[in-house]
Design a protein around this motif. Structure first.
Motif, PDB file in Angstrom:
ATOM      1  N   ARG A  13       0.861  -1.181   0.000  1.00 51.47           N
ATOM      2  CA  ARG A  13       0.000   0.000   0.000  1.00 51.47           C
ATOM      3  C   ARG A  13       0.897   1.231   0.000  1.00 51.47           C
ATOM      4  O   ARG A  13       1.894   1.273   0.701  1.00 51.47           O
ATOM      5  CB  ARG A  13      -0.902   0.010   1.229  1.00 51.47           C
ATOM      6  N   SER A  23      -4.314   5.957   0.805  1.00 53.00           N
ATOM      7  CA  SER A  23      -3.874   4.564   0.777  1.00 53.00           C
ATOM      8  C   SER A  23      -4.374   3.927  -0.508  1.00 53.00           C
ATOM      9  O   SER A  23      -5.557   4.024  -0.833  1.00 53.00           O
ATOM     10  CB  SER A  23      -4.420   3.807   1.983  1.00 53.00           C
ATOM     11  N   LYS A  25      -3.659   0.300  -2.996  1.00 51.79           N
ATOM     12  CA  LYS A  25      -2.950  -0.960  -3.224  1.00 51.79           C
ATOM     13  C   LYS A  25      -2.203  -0.878  -4.550  1.00 51.79           C
ATOM     14  O   LYS A  25      -2.758  -0.441  -5.557  1.00 51.79           O
ATOM     15  CB  LYS A  25      -3.930  -2.129  -3.253  1.00 51.79           C
ATOM     16  N   THR A  59     -10.563   4.347  -4.692  1.00 53.90           N
ATOM     17  CA  THR A  59      -9.767   3.844  -3.571  1.00 53.90           C
ATOM     18  C   THR A  59     -10.685   3.062  -2.633  1.00 53.90           C
ATOM     19  O   THR A  59     -11.885   2.976  -2.856  1.00 53.90           O
ATOM     20  CB  THR A  59      -9.092   4.993  -2.792  1.00 53.90           C
ATOM     21  N   GLY A  60     -10.124   2.555  -1.577  1.00 54.04           N
ATOM     22  CA  GLY A  60     -10.916   1.825  -0.594  1.00 54.04           C
ATOM     23  C   GLY A  60     -11.224   0.421  -1.070  1.00 54.04           C
ATOM     24  O   GLY A  60     -10.759  -0.016  -2.122  1.00 54.04           O
ATOM     25  N   PRO A  61     -12.027  -0.291  -0.284  1.00 59.21           N
ATOM     26  CA  PRO A  61     -12.386  -1.658  -0.663  1.00 59.21           C
ATOM     27  C   PRO A  61     -13.062  -1.692  -2.033  1.00 59.21           C
ATOM     28  O   PRO A  61     -14.035  -0.975  -2.267  1.00 59.21           O
ATOM     29  CB  PRO A  61     -13.350  -2.112   0.444  1.00 59.21           C
ATOM     30  N   GLN A  63     -12.271  -0.368  -4.674  1.00 60.83           N
ATOM     31  CA  GLN A  63     -12.173   0.947  -5.327  1.00 60.83           C
ATOM     32  C   GLN A  63     -13.511   1.686  -5.354  1.00 60.83           C
ATOM     33  O   GLN A  63     -13.859   2.355  -6.316  1.00 60.83           O
ATOM     34  CB  GLN A  63     -11.598   0.813  -6.745  1.00 60.83           C
ATOM     35  N   ARG A  64     -14.276   1.581  -4.272  1.00 64.46           N
ATOM     36  CA  ARG A  64     -15.598   2.203  -4.216  1.00 64.46           C
ATOM     37  C   ARG A  64     -15.573   3.674  -3.828  1.00 64.46           C
ATOM     38  O   ARG A  64     -16.561   4.367  -4.003  1.00 64.46           O
ATOM     39  CB  ARG A  64     -16.482   1.449  -3.225  1.00 64.46           C
ATOM     40  N   ILE A  65     -14.489   4.145  -3.249  1.00 67.15           N
ATOM     41  CA  ILE A  65     -14.415   5.549  -2.846  1.00 67.15           C
ATOM     42  C   ILE A  65     -13.756   6.325  -3.981  1.00 67.15           C
ATOM     43  O   ILE A  65     -12.616   6.060  -4.357  1.00 67.15           O
ATOM     44  CB  ILE A  65     -13.613   5.710  -1.540  1.00 67.15           C
ATOM     45  N   ARG A 142      -0.134  -0.200   7.298  1.00 70.37           N
ATOM     46  CA  ARG A 142      -1.048   0.631   6.481  1.00 70.37           C
ATOM     47  C   ARG A 142      -0.612   2.083   6.574  1.00 70.37           C
ATOM     48  O   ARG A 142      -0.401   2.607   7.668  1.00 70.37           O
ATOM     49  CB  ARG A 142      -2.476   0.522   7.000  1.00 70.37           C
TER      50      ARG A 142
END
Length: 151
Positions: A13, A23, A25, A59-61, A63-65, A142
């Motif tokens: 990350r 953050s 990946k 971004t996020g889980p 790429q939902r954000i 992280r």
């Protein structure tokens, strides 16, 4: 290899502070020369006589954000994908934070929606800084980006 080179895993990350991405990946890929970032809704525009790019990074889980970004265009040139196809891509120059290091990387903006990682960090960004051990994964804690740090 020198003692200054940090060994990382094949995926880590990282932070893109200039884009406001706390953050993300990334796959560390010694087989790829350049670094690439998945973007949506890419458009170019003029600001003060310079070409700028506006785009969205997920971004996020899963790429939902959606992070809405703007960056000055650094270059536009041909890049060969893994299938050998040459496509013209926009490049930006952005700071990356990874493993306690801060460094600037040229990043091409592309469609990576069918790839597992939204970011690919290529060998020009890795050389002299990091070694990649394919047996390792997420070796670093992280990342945490405070808004004050990014300015």
């Amino acid at each position: 290899m020198t003692a200054d080179v940090i060994t990382l895993g094949w995926r880590e990350r990282l932070v893109l502070p200039q884009l406001g991405i706390a953050s993300l990946k990334a796959k560390l890929d010694t087989g790829a020369r350049s670094s690439a970032l998945h973007v949506d809704d890419l458009e170019s525009f003029e600001r003060d006589g310079e070409t700028w790019l506006r785009f969205v990074v997920g971004t996020g889980p899963r790429q939902r954000i959606a992070v809405h970004c703007e960056a000055q265009a650094f270059d536009r040139r041909g890049v060969r994908d893994t299938g050998g196809r040459l496509t013209e891509r926009w490049f930006i120059r952005s700071e990356v934070w990874l493993a306690g290091q801060r460094f600037t990387v040229d990043i091409n903006l592309t469609d990576r929606r069918h790839m597992l990682f939204p970011m690919l960090l290529g060998r020009t960004a890795l050389v002299g800084r990091f070694a990649v051990d394919p047996a390792l994964s997420y070796t670093q804690p992280r990342p945490v980006l405070a808004v004050a740090e990014a300015s």
